[in-house]
Design a protein around this motif. Structure first.
Motif, PDB file in Angstrom:
ATOM      1  N   ARG A  68       0.839  -1.203   0.000  1.00 11.35           N
ATOM      2  CA  ARG A  68       0.000   0.000   0.000  1.00 11.35           C
ATOM      3  C   ARG A  68       0.874   1.252   0.000  1.00 11.35           C
ATOM      4  O   ARG A  68       0.598   2.216  -0.715  1.00 11.35           O
ATOM      5  CB  ARG A  68      -0.919  -0.020   1.223  1.00 11.35           C
ATOM      6  N   HIS A  88      -7.986   7.063  -0.649  1.00 15.53           N
ATOM      7  CA  HIS A  88      -9.198   6.291  -0.393  1.00 15.53           C
ATOM      8  C   HIS A  88      -9.096   4.891  -0.991  1.00 15.53           C
ATOM      9  O   HIS A  88      -8.555   4.704  -2.083  1.00 15.53           O
ATOM     10  CB  HIS A  88     -10.409   7.013  -0.994  1.00 15.53           C
ATOM     11  N   ASP A  89      -9.651   3.922  -0.248  1.00 16.43           N
ATOM     12  CA  ASP A  89      -9.730   2.551  -0.756  1.00 16.43           C
ATOM     13  C   ASP A  89     -10.786   2.473  -1.858  1.00 16.43           C
ATOM     14  O   ASP A  89     -11.945   2.858  -1.640  1.00 16.43           O
ATOM     15  CB  ASP A  89     -10.130   1.585   0.367  1.00 16.43           C
ATOM     16  N   ILE A 114      -8.634  11.862   9.646  1.00 13.87           N
ATOM     17  CA  ILE A 114      -8.749  10.409   9.551  1.00 13.87           C
ATOM     18  C   ILE A 114     -10.136  10.004  10.046  1.00 13.87           C
ATOM     19  O   ILE A 114     -10.436  10.159  11.236  1.00 13.87           O
ATOM     20  CB  ILE A 114      -7.679   9.696  10.407  1.00 13.87           C
ATOM     21  N   THR A 144     -11.276   5.208   5.439  1.00 13.76           N
ATOM     22  CA  THR A 144     -10.751   6.200   4.494  1.00 13.76           C
ATOM     23  C   THR A 144     -11.953   6.978   3.968  1.00 13.76           C
ATOM     24  O   THR A 144     -13.087   6.509   4.120  1.00 13.76           O
ATOM     25  CB  THR A 144      -9.994   5.532   3.323  1.00 13.76           C
ATOM     26  N   GLN A 146      -8.402   8.915   4.072  1.00 12.72           N
ATOM     27  CA  GLN A 146      -7.445   9.571   4.944  1.00 12.72           C
ATOM     28  C   GLN A 146      -6.947  10.806   4.182  1.00 12.72           C
ATOM     29  O   GLN A 146      -6.466  10.699   3.058  1.00 12.72           O
ATOM     30  CB  GLN A 146      -6.318   8.615   5.306  1.00 12.72           C
ATOM     31  N   THR A 166       0.588   0.563   7.896  1.00 10.32           N
ATOM     32  CA  THR A 166      -0.640  -0.065   7.388  1.00 10.32           C
ATOM     33  C   THR A 166      -1.561   0.934   6.713  1.00 10.32           C
ATOM     34  O   THR A 166      -2.499   0.542   6.023  1.00 10.32           O
ATOM     35  CB  THR A 166      -1.405  -0.749   8.537  1.00 10.32           C
ATOM     36  N   ASP A 167      -1.319   2.215   6.930  1.00 10.70           N
ATOM     37  CA  ASP A 167      -2.106   3.259   6.282  1.00 10.70           C
ATOM     38  C   ASP A 167      -1.301   4.547   6.262  1.00 10.70           C
ATOM     39  O   ASP A 167      -0.149   4.588   6.712  1.00 10.70           O
ATOM     40  CB  ASP A 167      -3.462   3.442   6.979  1.00 10.70           C
ATOM     41  N   GLU A 168      -1.910   5.609   5.751  1.00  5.78           N
ATOM     42  CA  GLU A 168      -1.193   6.874   5.612  1.00  5.78           C
ATOM     43  C   GLU A 168      -0.968   7.536   6.970  1.00  5.78           C
ATOM     44  O   GLU A 168       0.036   8.220   7.169  1.00  5.78           O
ATOM     45  CB  GLU A 168      -1.971   7.815   4.677  1.00  5.78           C
ATOM     46  N   LYS A 190     -15.722  -1.569   3.857  1.00  5.95           N
ATOM     47  CA  LYS A 190     -14.723  -1.998   2.876  1.00  5.95           C
ATOM     48  C   LYS A 190     -15.158  -3.351   2.340  1.00  5.95           C
ATOM     49  O   LYS A 190     -15.254  -4.327   3.096  1.00  5.95           O
ATOM     50  CB  LYS A 190     -13.344  -2.110   3.538  1.00  5.95           C
TER      51      LYS A 190
END
Length: 210
Positions: A68, A88-89, A114, A144, A146, A166-168, A190
């Motif tokens: 990611r 965004h996912d 967030i 997200t 984020q 694991t994320d931003e 999700k």
């Protein structure tokens, strides 16, 4: 999902999941531009969705990476000027324009936003001695988009990759900055399992989305 096809291309009410995600962001702001990060072997499929449904001048495609972190970094390379950036996912296709606007406003104010929701389930933390109960009201489930000012996110992604990214938000924190939380949406799910498609169909039907 019990299918080789990436989830964002699966059909949801006769349209790809990705269609709904792109649509809501384009509707949120007239001047918003999308950088669509996809697996290299599926960029052509992504372009077909754009050509079929959207103004191609507002969307660019780039290939993702092995993580990611690398995929987001690849996308950020196409950011050409100061901006508020939503990461965004693609399979979170049920968010509202209101959430996008909330994240934007908070990021303008504090530099980041967030979206989170509190856990409805009891939560336990595994320890070396066994496990401990945690106050679920203090556990936030992260969603997200984020959202960050580019002056924060772009330099943050110049640091070296770590497994904990694991994320931003975790990247920005490793860069040395705090992040701001905003209230997310229970329907901003999700799509991960087959049952999520059924849930998403019901949510879209109740919202009257086409």
């Amino acid at each position: 999902m019990e299918d080789k096809l990436p989830k964002q291309f699966m059909l949801l009410k006769d349209k790809p999941v990705l269609y709904y995600t792109i649509k809501i962001f384009l509707e949120a702001y007239e001047d918003l531009q999308i950088i669509l990060v996809l697996p290299a072997e599926y960029t052509d499929m992504g372009q077909e969705i754009i050509d079929a449904y959207f103004d191609k001048d507002r969307i660019r495609i780039t290939a993702g990476g092995d993580t990611r972190f690398q995929s987001v970094k690849n996308g950020l390379q196409l950011v050409e000027k100061d901006a508020i950036i939503f990461v965004h996912d693609g399979v979170r296709c049920l968010l509202s324009k209101e959430l996008i606007h909330t994240c934007y406003a908070k990021a303008v104010e504090t530099g980041s936003a967030i979206p989170v929701v509190t856990s409805k389930d009891s939560v336990r933390l595994l320890t070396e001695e066994g496990n401990d109960a945690i106050d679920r009201n203090k556990v936030m489930l992260v969603q997200t988009p984020q959202t960050f000012h580019s002056k924060i996110l772009l330099p943050a992604f110049q640091i070296g990759y770590k497994d904990k990214f694991t994320d931003e938000a975790t990247v920005v924190e490793a860069y040395g900055l705090k992040v701001s939380l905003v209230e997310g949406e229970e329907t901003n799910i999700k799509i991960t399992r087959p049952i999520d498609i059924i849930i998403a169909e019901k949510i879209l039907e109740e919202a009257g989305t086409r």
